[in-house]
Scaffold this motif. Structure first.
Motif, PDB file in Angstrom:
ATOM      1  N   ARG A  41      94.023 -36.386   2.488  1.00 50.58           N
ATOM      2  CA  ARG A  41      95.165 -37.023   3.152  1.00 50.58           C
ATOM      3  C   ARG A  41      94.816 -37.593   4.520  1.00 50.58           C
ATOM      4  NH1 ARG A  41     100.818 -33.753   2.060  1.00 50.58           N
ATOM      5  NH2 ARG A  41     100.706 -33.713  -0.222  1.00 50.58           N
ATOM      6  N   ILE A  42      93.786 -37.090   5.170  1.00 49.52           N
ATOM      7  CA  ILE A  42      93.480 -37.546   6.530  1.00 49.52           C
ATOM      8  C   ILE A  42      92.094 -38.179   6.635  1.00 49.52           C
ATOM      9  CG2 ILE A  42      94.966 -35.774   7.539  1.00 49.52           C
ATOM     10  CD1 ILE A  42      92.425 -34.197   8.240  1.00 49.52           C
ATOM     11  N   SER A  75     100.980 -29.199   5.044  1.00 49.58           N
ATOM     12  CA  SER A  75     101.834 -30.166   4.349  1.00 49.58           C
ATOM     13  C   SER A  75     101.575 -30.174   2.851  1.00 49.58           C
ATOM     14  CB  SER A  75     101.609 -31.569   4.930  1.00 49.58           C
ATOM     15  OG  SER A  75     100.298 -32.037   4.644  1.00 49.58           O
ATOM     16  N   VAL A  76     100.356 -29.795   2.465  1.00 50.57           N
ATOM     17  CA  VAL A  76     100.040 -29.697   1.035  1.00 50.57           C
ATOM     18  C   VAL A  76     100.732 -28.489   0.427  1.00 50.57           C
ATOM     19  CG1 VAL A  76      98.197 -29.328  -0.642  1.00 50.57           C
ATOM     20  CG2 VAL A  76      97.852 -30.910   1.262  1.00 50.57           C
ATOM     21  N   LYS A  80      91.254 -41.398   8.638  1.00 50.94           N
ATOM     22  CA  LYS A  80      91.338 -41.423  10.093  1.00 50.94           C
ATOM     23  C   LYS A  80      89.988 -41.195  10.766  1.00 50.94           C
ATOM     24  CE  LYS A  80      94.555 -38.782  11.691  1.00 50.94           C
ATOM     25  NZ  LYS A  80      95.444 -37.610  11.870  1.00 50.94           N
ATOM     26  N   ASP A 119      93.874 -30.688  13.094  1.00 49.73           N
ATOM     27  CA  ASP A 119      94.363 -31.786  12.250  1.00 49.73           C
ATOM     28  C   ASP A 119      94.248 -31.423  10.768  1.00 49.73           C
ATOM     29  OD1 ASP A 119      95.442 -34.227  11.665  1.00 49.73           O
ATOM     30  OD2 ASP A 119      93.627 -35.386  12.054  1.00 49.73           O
ATOM     31  N   LEU A 120      93.134 -30.803  10.391  1.00 51.15           N
ATOM     32  CA  LEU A 120      92.922 -30.449   8.988  1.00 51.15           C
ATOM     33  C   LEU A 120      93.905 -29.378   8.527  1.00 51.15           C
ATOM     34  CD1 LEU A 120      91.137 -30.915   6.494  1.00 51.15           C
ATOM     35  CD2 LEU A 120      89.601 -29.131   7.348  1.00 51.15           C
ATOM     36  N   GLU A 167      96.880 -28.764   9.794  1.00 49.97           N
ATOM     37  CA  GLU A 167      98.218 -29.351   9.742  1.00 49.97           C
ATOM     38  C   GLU A 167      98.407 -30.102   8.432  1.00 49.97           C
ATOM     39  OE1 GLU A 167     101.987 -29.771  10.969  1.00 49.97           O
ATOM     40  OE2 GLU A 167     100.399 -28.679  12.041  1.00 49.97           O
ATOM     41  N   SER A 168      97.378 -30.812   7.989  1.00 48.56           N
ATOM     42  CA  SER A 168      97.435 -31.472   6.687  1.00 48.56           C
ATOM     43  C   SER A 168      97.505 -30.454   5.559  1.00 48.56           C
ATOM     44  CB  SER A 168      96.220 -32.379   6.507  1.00 48.56           C
ATOM     45  OG  SER A 168      96.201 -32.973   5.233  1.00 48.56           O
ATOM     46  N   LYS A 222      92.415 -31.158  -0.927  1.00 47.03           N
ATOM     47  CA  LYS A 222      93.573 -32.067  -0.916  1.00 47.03           C
ATOM     48  C   LYS A 222      93.955 -32.430   0.524  1.00 47.03           C
ATOM     49  CE  LYS A 222      95.665 -30.364  -5.213  1.00 47.03           C
ATOM     50  NZ  LYS A 222      96.858 -29.683  -5.802  1.00 47.03           N
ATOM     51  N   ALA A 223      93.883 -31.467   1.428  1.00 46.66           N
ATOM     52  CA  ALA A 223      94.240 -31.729   2.822  1.00 46.66           C
ATOM     53  C   ALA A 223      93.295 -32.752   3.445  1.00 46.66           C
ATOM     54  CB  ALA A 223      94.212 -30.425   3.616  1.00 46.66           C
ATOM     55  N   TRP A 224      91.995 -32.642   3.171  1.00 49.32           N
ATOM     56  CA  TRP A 224      91.054 -33.634   3.707  1.00 49.32           C
ATOM     57  C   TRP A 224      91.306 -35.017   3.102  1.00 49.32           C
ATOM     58  CZ3 TRP A 224      88.299 -35.664   7.179  1.00 49.32           C
ATOM     59  CH2 TRP A 224      87.301 -36.590   6.901  1.00 49.32           C
TER      60      TRP A 224
END
Length: 538
Positions: free
Chosen positions: A304-305, A166-167, A308, A159-160, A162-163, A300-302
């Motif tokens: 975004r998620i 996207s960054v 959750k 999950d991390l 994948e985020s 930045k990726a963390w």
């Protein structure tokens, strides 16, 4: 008779020319060791002078009887003096070898591991019942907890990442691949808390750029000797000419159209070396820039998620980018080391900027080549051939546990868990599979510790895979690694005497404290409270 005299003169001349005091070697002993060495040399010189006087006396007696000797007696004398000359010359050469050995290996280094009364792996007192309890306890933890931790870590890492993708801008940033689990947690020999998972994440530059590699074992390599096992990474694909259309290097906006390229033409975006994480004025990939980029992007990726998940994530400092500490509401802690790496083309070897357990990482622009994936394959290879309930991982668990506890007591040394694992791999490659049964735990543990003691004594511990012809073909090690010269992981101990002395003291104290530490880890428990106390103590 004249031939015999000539031979004696030759022996005396050889003794003088080969005397260590006349022509000392380059690797001389330190000043504090000279007294003992010189004393041995003087004793050796006195023995030679006595032998020379005896020979001269015998020569004078033979000269007085020379006219009375027959031709047959002269032949016998020739054989006698030839034999005496050979014995003397052989004795001189053996003494020289002993003296040279003393010079190459300093006396105080030998004393560090051979003090009178010091505990050795063979004399160390180990209780078989305590060892059995240790194995049972570590087995229970590995089978009931580690697999749940790995399952969580793998899902969270997917999950991390994948985020993180996207960054990253697909046209202007690095491309990130799937993670690979390495280390003790994924090799099933983790025994101490906090539970730590090491994940490597390969990345590559955007098209049309690529990585070119220069290994230490390449024929045209000019790396210094202390950079063995390392490589340099060059970013290839930069345009040498500065002419041409600017639409590939400038942002024209949505309302602007290039007159040279139609709207349907695909134009490759050009980057400067600094944008692709190269060091200044070069095309070499720099570890500092990579770590900085990865830390910023991962944060930045963390962000975004984070909504959750119902736990707290703390990031490590820049020198350990990708080090995450996950703390749940139950105060349970899991450590994740997500390490950006570059994959060596066509292999499962990876260039790593740093390892969390490294004592010292090489400077830029040198990257350490990791063969962790092949080491994991080698352990799987042995798992298929060893007895069903083998003791090899138990031995590694015990040694790493002792090393960790001793580090808490006396501080860090040059010894790392990777050195302990390397010693085990060497023994697995050299011993028969049948000797690794669970009933052989005590003996194999002593073998591992003895191997480490001998390696420290010689300051030589070769990498288990590089240049090792014993590695089975099933592991599919790259040919360039198989043909490389073996690498000494203890090479730095030759140059850092204080570090070597501290490491030897650490090892000796670890042997001395081993019975107490193992006993403390496995206290006697009743069967009813065993399973409950196991998870609490670990």
């Amino acid at each position: 008779m004249q031939g015999a005299i000539a031979r004696v003169c030759m022996v005396v001349t050889a003794a003088i020319l080969n005397h260590p005091l006349l022509f000392p070697q380059e690797n001389t002993t330190p000043p504090e060791q000279e007294d003992e060495v010189i004393a041995r040399m003087r004793e050796h010189q006195e023995r030679l002078e006595m032998e020379q006087a005896r020979l001269e006396n015998e020569l004078s007696q033979l000269d007085s009887k020379q006219e009375e000797q027959s031709s047959s007696e002269e032949g016998y004398s020739w054989y006698l003096w030839s034999t005496v000359s050979f014995v003397i010359f052989f004795t001189i050469e053996m003494c020289r070898v002993n003296l040279s050995d003393t010079e190459i290996r300093p006396v105080e280094d030998e004393d560090l591991l051979s003090e009178s009364g010091a505990i050795t792996p063979r004399t160390m007192v180990l209780d078989k019942v305590v060892l059995s309890n240790f194995c049972d306890k570590s087995n229970y933890t590995s089978s009931h907890e580690n697999w749940r931790v790995r399952e969580f870590v793998e899902g969270f890492a997917d999950d991390l990442l994948e985020s993180l993708r996207s960054v990253c801008d697909g046209e202007a940033d690095m491309e990130v691949g799937d993670f690979v689990g390495i280390g003790s947690m994924f090799e099933s020999w983790k025994v101490c808390k906090p539970l730590t998972c090491d994940l490597i994440v390969p990345f590559s530059p955007p098209d049309p750029y690529s990585f070119q590699f220069d290994l230490w074992c390449s024929p045209s390599c000019d790396m210094p000797p202390d950079m063995q096992g390392c490589g340099k990474i060059k970013v290839d694909g930069f345009r040498e000419d500065k002419e041409g259309c600017l639409c590939g290097s400038a942002n024209l906006g949505e309302d602007m159209l290039c007159l040279l390229h139609g709207g349907e033409d695909t134009v490759q975006v050009e980057h400067s070396p600094e944008e692709l994480l190269c060091s200044r004025n070069t095309h070499l990939l720099t570890k500092d820039q990579v770590m900085k980029w990865f830390q910023i992007t991962l944060t930045k990726a963390w962000g975004r998620i984070s909504h959750k998940y119902d736990f707290e994530v703390t990031f490590g400092h820049l020198d350990a980018a990708g080090a995450l500490k996950i703390r749940f509401r139950s105060w349970k802690v899991i450590v994740m080391n997500i390490i950006p790496v570059v994959q060596l083309e066509g292999t499962d070897a990876y260039f790593v900027p740093h390892f969390p357990s490294d004592y010292d990482s090489p400077p830029d622009p040198y990257w350490t080549l990791s063969l962790a994936v092949y080491e994991r394959s080698l352990l799987k290879h042995f798992a298929k051939r060893l007895p069903q309930n083998s003791c090899h991982l138990h031995c590694l668990q015990i040694v790493t546990f002792l090393h960790r506890k001793q580090t808490v007591l006396t501080g860090k040394s040059a010894l790392t868990n990777y050195h302990l694992k390397t010693a085990l791999l060497h023994l697995l490659l050299s011993k028969r599979p049948s000797v690794w049964g669970i009933e052989d735990t005590e003996q194999r543990l002593r073998d591992v510790l003895s191997f480490l003691q001998r390696s420290l004594h010689e300051k030589r511990l070769h990498h288990a895979l590089i240049g090792n012809s014993q590695v089975p073909e099933e592991v599919q090690l790259p040919e360039v690694i198989c043909k490389a010269e073996p690498i000494n992981l203890f090479r730095s101990l030759f140059l850092q005497r204080e570090l070597y002395a501290a490491t030897v003291r650490h090892f000796k104290e670890m042997l001395r404290n081993a019975p107490v530490l193992i006993q403390e880890f496995t206290p006697p428990l009743s069967n009813g409270g065993l399973h409950h106390r196991l998870e609490e103590r670990l």
